[in-house]
Write a protein that holds these residues in place. Structure first.
Motif, PDB file in Angstrom:
ATOM      1  N   ARG A  99      41.876  34.672  40.578  1.00 49.27           N
ATOM      2  CA  ARG A  99      41.504  35.401  39.356  1.00 49.27           C
ATOM      3  C   ARG A  99      40.759  34.530  38.358  1.00 49.27           C
ATOM      4  O   ARG A  99      40.032  35.033  37.520  1.00 49.27           O
ATOM      5  CB  ARG A  99      42.755  36.025  38.721  1.00 49.27           C
ATOM      6  CG  ARG A  99      43.240  37.244  39.473  1.00 49.27           C
ATOM      7  CD  ARG A  99      44.628  37.676  39.019  1.00 49.27           C
ATOM      8  NE  ARG A  99      45.623  36.688  39.388  1.00 49.27           N
ATOM      9  CZ  ARG A  99      46.913  36.785  39.098  1.00 49.27           C
ATOM     10  NH1 ARG A  99      47.350  37.825  38.418  1.00 49.27           N
ATOM     11  NH2 ARG A  99      47.759  35.858  39.493  1.00 49.27           N
ATOM     12  N   HIS A 118      41.535  38.309  45.549  1.00 54.12           N
ATOM     13  CA  HIS A 118      40.998  38.940  44.337  1.00 54.12           C
ATOM     14  C   HIS A 118      39.520  38.564  44.189  1.00 54.12           C
ATOM     15  O   HIS A 118      39.189  37.577  43.522  1.00 54.12           O
ATOM     16  CB  HIS A 118      41.804  38.511  43.112  1.00 54.12           C
ATOM     17  CG  HIS A 118      41.413  39.276  41.892  1.00 54.12           C
ATOM     18  ND1 HIS A 118      41.922  40.509  41.584  1.00 54.12           N
ATOM     19  CD2 HIS A 118      40.533  38.992  40.904  1.00 54.12           C
ATOM     20  CE1 HIS A 118      41.385  40.954  40.469  1.00 54.12           C
ATOM     21  NE2 HIS A 118      40.525  40.046  40.042  1.00 54.12           N
ATOM     22  N   ASP A 150      42.391  49.590  36.632  1.00 50.47           N
ATOM     23  CA  ASP A 150      41.242  48.995  35.928  1.00 50.47           C
ATOM     24  C   ASP A 150      40.015  49.036  36.838  1.00 50.47           C
ATOM     25  O   ASP A 150      40.112  49.360  38.024  1.00 50.47           O
ATOM     26  CB  ASP A 150      41.536  47.550  35.497  1.00 50.47           C
ATOM     27  CG  ASP A 150      41.982  46.664  36.655  1.00 50.47           C
ATOM     28  OD1 ASP A 150      41.608  46.955  37.806  1.00 50.47           O
ATOM     29  OD2 ASP A 150      42.714  45.691  36.394  1.00 50.47           O
ATOM     30  N   ARG A 152      43.136  43.607  28.418  1.00 50.97           N
ATOM     31  CA  ARG A 152      44.257  42.669  28.431  1.00 50.97           C
ATOM     32  C   ARG A 152      44.103  41.750  27.236  1.00 50.97           C
ATOM     33  O   ARG A 152      43.068  41.116  27.049  1.00 50.97           O
ATOM     34  CB  ARG A 152      44.256  41.898  29.748  1.00 50.97           C
ATOM     35  CG  ARG A 152      45.228  40.763  29.782  1.00 50.97           C
ATOM     36  CD  ARG A 152      45.541  40.290  31.201  1.00 50.97           C
ATOM     37  NE  ARG A 152      46.955  40.491  31.455  1.00 50.97           N
ATOM     38  CZ  ARG A 152      47.474  41.045  32.529  1.00 50.97           C
ATOM     39  NH1 ARG A 152      46.702  41.485  33.474  1.00 50.97           N
ATOM     40  NH2 ARG A 152      48.767  41.200  32.656  1.00 50.97           N
ATOM     41  N   ASP A 203      49.186  37.670  28.374  1.00 49.01           N
ATOM     42  CA  ASP A 203      49.856  37.788  29.678  1.00 49.01           C
ATOM     43  C   ASP A 203      50.606  39.113  29.815  1.00 49.01           C
ATOM     44  O   ASP A 203      50.586  39.752  30.861  1.00 49.01           O
ATOM     45  CB  ASP A 203      50.871  36.640  29.865  1.00 49.01           C
ATOM     46  CG  ASP A 203      50.182  35.299  30.099  1.00 49.01           C
ATOM     47  OD1 ASP A 203      48.970  35.309  30.412  1.00 49.01           O
ATOM     48  OD2 ASP A 203      50.859  34.258  29.954  1.00 49.01           O
ATOM     49  N   ILE A 224      47.283  42.943  42.860  1.00 47.16           N
ATOM     50  CA  ILE A 224      48.322  41.978  42.479  1.00 47.16           C
ATOM     51  C   ILE A 224      49.228  42.626  41.434  1.00 47.16           C
ATOM     52  O   ILE A 224      48.734  43.257  40.499  1.00 47.16           O
ATOM     53  CB  ILE A 224      47.680  40.710  41.874  1.00 47.16           C
ATOM     54  CG1 ILE A 224      46.777  40.023  42.918  1.00 47.16           C
ATOM     55  CG2 ILE A 224      48.729  39.747  41.352  1.00 47.16           C
ATOM     56  CD1 ILE A 224      45.871  38.947  42.327  1.00 47.16           C
ATOM     57  N   VAL A 225      50.536  42.490  41.629  1.00 47.31           N
ATOM     58  CA  VAL A 225      51.453  42.870  40.549  1.00 47.31           C
ATOM     59  C   VAL A 225      52.158  41.574  40.134  1.00 47.31           C
ATOM     60  O   VAL A 225      52.955  41.033  40.896  1.00 47.31           O
ATOM     61  CB  VAL A 225      52.482  43.939  40.976  1.00 47.31           C
ATOM     62  CG1 VAL A 225      53.199  44.475  39.745  1.00 47.31           C
ATOM     63  CG2 VAL A 225      51.815  45.068  41.734  1.00 47.31           C
ATOM     64  N   SER A 226      51.843  41.105  38.946  1.00 51.05           N
ATOM     65  CA  SER A 226      52.376  39.816  38.498  1.00 51.05           C
ATOM     66  C   SER A 226      53.421  40.050  37.396  1.00 51.05           C
ATOM     67  O   SER A 226      54.610  40.130  37.672  1.00 51.05           O
ATOM     68  CB  SER A 226      51.223  38.946  38.020  1.00 51.05           C
ATOM     69  OG  SER A 226      51.704  37.729  37.535  1.00 51.05           O
ATOM     70  N   HIS A 238      52.686  44.318  33.827  1.00 54.33           N
ATOM     71  CA  HIS A 238      52.330  45.025  32.596  1.00 54.33           C
ATOM     72  C   HIS A 238      51.085  45.896  32.750  1.00 54.33           C
ATOM     73  O   HIS A 238      50.935  46.878  32.020  1.00 54.33           O
ATOM     74  CB  HIS A 238      52.249  44.047  31.414  1.00 54.33           C
ATOM     75  CG  HIS A 238      53.607  43.821  30.831  1.00 54.33           C
ATOM     76  ND1 HIS A 238      54.015  44.377  29.640  1.00 54.33           N
ATOM     77  CD2 HIS A 238      54.673  43.158  31.325  1.00 54.33           C
ATOM     78  CE1 HIS A 238      55.275  44.045  29.420  1.00 54.33           C
ATOM     79  NE2 HIS A 238      55.697  43.297  30.425  1.00 54.33           N
ATOM     80  N   THR A 239      50.232  45.584  33.712  1.00 54.97           N
ATOM     81  CA  THR A 239      49.116  46.494  34.007  1.00 54.97           C
ATOM     82  C   THR A 239      49.685  47.824  34.513  1.00 54.97           C
ATOM     83  O   THR A 239      49.326  48.909  34.024  1.00 54.97           O
ATOM     84  CB  THR A 239      48.193  45.870  35.082  1.00 54.97           C
ATOM     85  OG1 THR A 239      47.639  44.665  34.546  1.00 54.97           O
ATOM     86  CG2 THR A 239      47.082  46.817  35.479  1.00 54.97           C
TER      87      THR A 239
HETATM   88  C1  R5P Z   1      43.628  41.808  37.638  1.00 54.90           C
HETATM   89  O1  R5P Z   1      42.561  41.328  37.615  1.00 54.90           O
HETATM   90  C2  R5P Z   1      44.395  42.143  38.882  1.00 54.90           C
HETATM   91  O2  R5P Z   1      43.675  42.987  39.719  1.00 54.90           O
HETATM   92  C3  R5P Z   1      45.716  42.780  38.503  1.00 54.90           C
HETATM   93  O3  R5P Z   1      45.460  44.000  37.822  1.00 54.90           O
HETATM   94  C4  R5P Z   1      46.514  41.871  37.613  1.00 54.90           C
HETATM   95  O4  R5P Z   1      46.595  40.591  38.178  1.00 54.90           O
HETATM   96  C5  R5P Z   1      47.901  42.417  37.394  1.00 54.90           C
HETATM   97  O5  R5P Z   1      48.590  41.524  36.585  1.00 54.90           O
HETATM   98  P1  R5P Z   1      49.897  41.945  35.797  1.00 54.90           P
HETATM   99  O6  R5P Z   1      50.854  42.514  36.784  1.00 54.90           O
HETATM  100  O7  R5P Z   1      50.362  40.659  35.184  1.00 54.90           O
HETATM  101  O8  R5P Z   1      49.480  42.923  34.751  1.00 54.90           O
END
Ligand code: R5P
Length: 296
Positions: free
Chosen positions: A94, A127, A168, A193, A196, A220-222, A225-226
């Motif tokens: 990313r 990504h 997104d 965003r 974080d 990715i689910v990190s 919050h997305t």
């Molecule tokens: C963003 O560029 C990725 O595609 C994901 O949307 C992002 O990494 C999700 O991150 P988080 O779970 O922290 O919102």
């Protein structure tokens, strides 16, 4: 000679799928962390004259990457004919541009480090956003396994009248492929965003899909919050509780519980990063890609 497949811890399933597909031997890899934090790496299976393959997803990458580099370098040193790296989740992709002056573009740095010790790479849906392909950052041959076919099959078997939703613009590439194979409509939301865990999404004109089950798909689910912001926006628009599908289940800290509490009807991920939510199996596709990289 057949290859030796070494698995880093917590990869139940994939190394066995690779061994079954390519007919190699499961190698024994000994890893130890010294009390001062340094790593000890030992290959307990001879690799001389054989291709060595290391399976190591790069969630929690700062703890794993050096050990992977040491193991790959050791294999070369010990006479392996070639070294392959199988990283179902490829970290650091990313940071693909300098967003602020002085920033390290870590995707490029990691690409150079890995390309310096390995001969080939297999990964699942890295990504790729501002880098068009992995070749922009990795100088070794690579194969990207798309998770979309397995995700589409899961949706087709599990969800009636789905509406695919990307949280997104970046997710459009995955969502469009999944929706086409699942024969379902798709939309993407607008995301901003601010930090974080500070994410806003807008969902214009989604109320016309109130008769469908929203299925959020992201790579990715990190922090989650997305997904959390997207779930909230879809619920506000009167849609049913969304099913949340992530390719790579990073779930930092208590992200998984927060996403459940935010109102996700169900959370399902691919098994690129071992997690309780893994429900979509991509191991056979990864093993097939590995078979395409190995020289017998
Ligand atoms: C963003 O560029 C990725 O595609 C994901 O949307 C992002 O990494 C999700 O991150 P988080 O779970 O922290 O919102």
């Amino acid at each position: 000679m057949k290859p030796v497949i070494f698995a880093f811890p917590a990869h139940a399933g994939l190394p066995q799928s690779i061994v079954a597909r390519v007919g190699g031997t499961a190698g024994t890899l000994f890893l130890h962390r010294f009390p001062d934090g340094e790593s000890y790496v030992r290959l307990d299976t001879p690799v001389e004259g054989r291709e060595a393959v290391f399976v190591c997803s790069l969630d929690n990458p700062d703890a794993k990457l050096l050990q992977l580099l040491f193991a790959a370098a050791a294999a070369k040193d010990l006479g392996a004919t070639r070294v392959g790296i199988v990283v179902p989740y490829l970290a650091y992709m990313r940071q693909d541009v300098r967003f602020k002056p002085g920033e390290a573009i870590t995707s490029v740095s990691v690409g150079k480090l890995v390309s310096g010790v390995a001969d080939w790479l297999v990964t699942v849906d890295p990504h790729l956003h501002r880098h068009a392909t992995l070749d922009a950052v990795y100088s070794i041959p690579s194969t990207v396994v798309p998770a979309a076919p397995a995700i589409s099959a899961w949706i087709a078997a599990s969800v009636a009248r789905p509406l695919l939703v990307g949280p997104d613009g970046e997710s459009a590439q995955w969502v469009a492929r999944v929706a086409a194979a699942a024969n379902a409509p798709w939309i993407v939301l607008d995301k901003s965003r601010h930090g974080d865990r500070d994410v806003e999404v807008s969902a214009p004109q989604v109320d016309r899909y109130r008769d469908r089950t929203p299925v959020l798909v992201d790579d990715i689910v990190s922090t989650a919050h997305t997904m959390i912001a997207a779930v909230g926006r879809l619920r506000e628009a009167g849609l049913a509780a969304p099913i949340c599908i992530g390719v790579h289940a990073l779930f930092a800290a208590n992200a998984y519980d927060e996403l459940k509490a935010a109102g996700a009807a169900r959370i399902v991920t691919c098994n690129t990063v071992p997690h309780a939510s893994n429900g979509i199996d991509v191991n056979a596709a990864v093993a097939e890609a590995v078979a395409g990289m190995i020289r017998a």
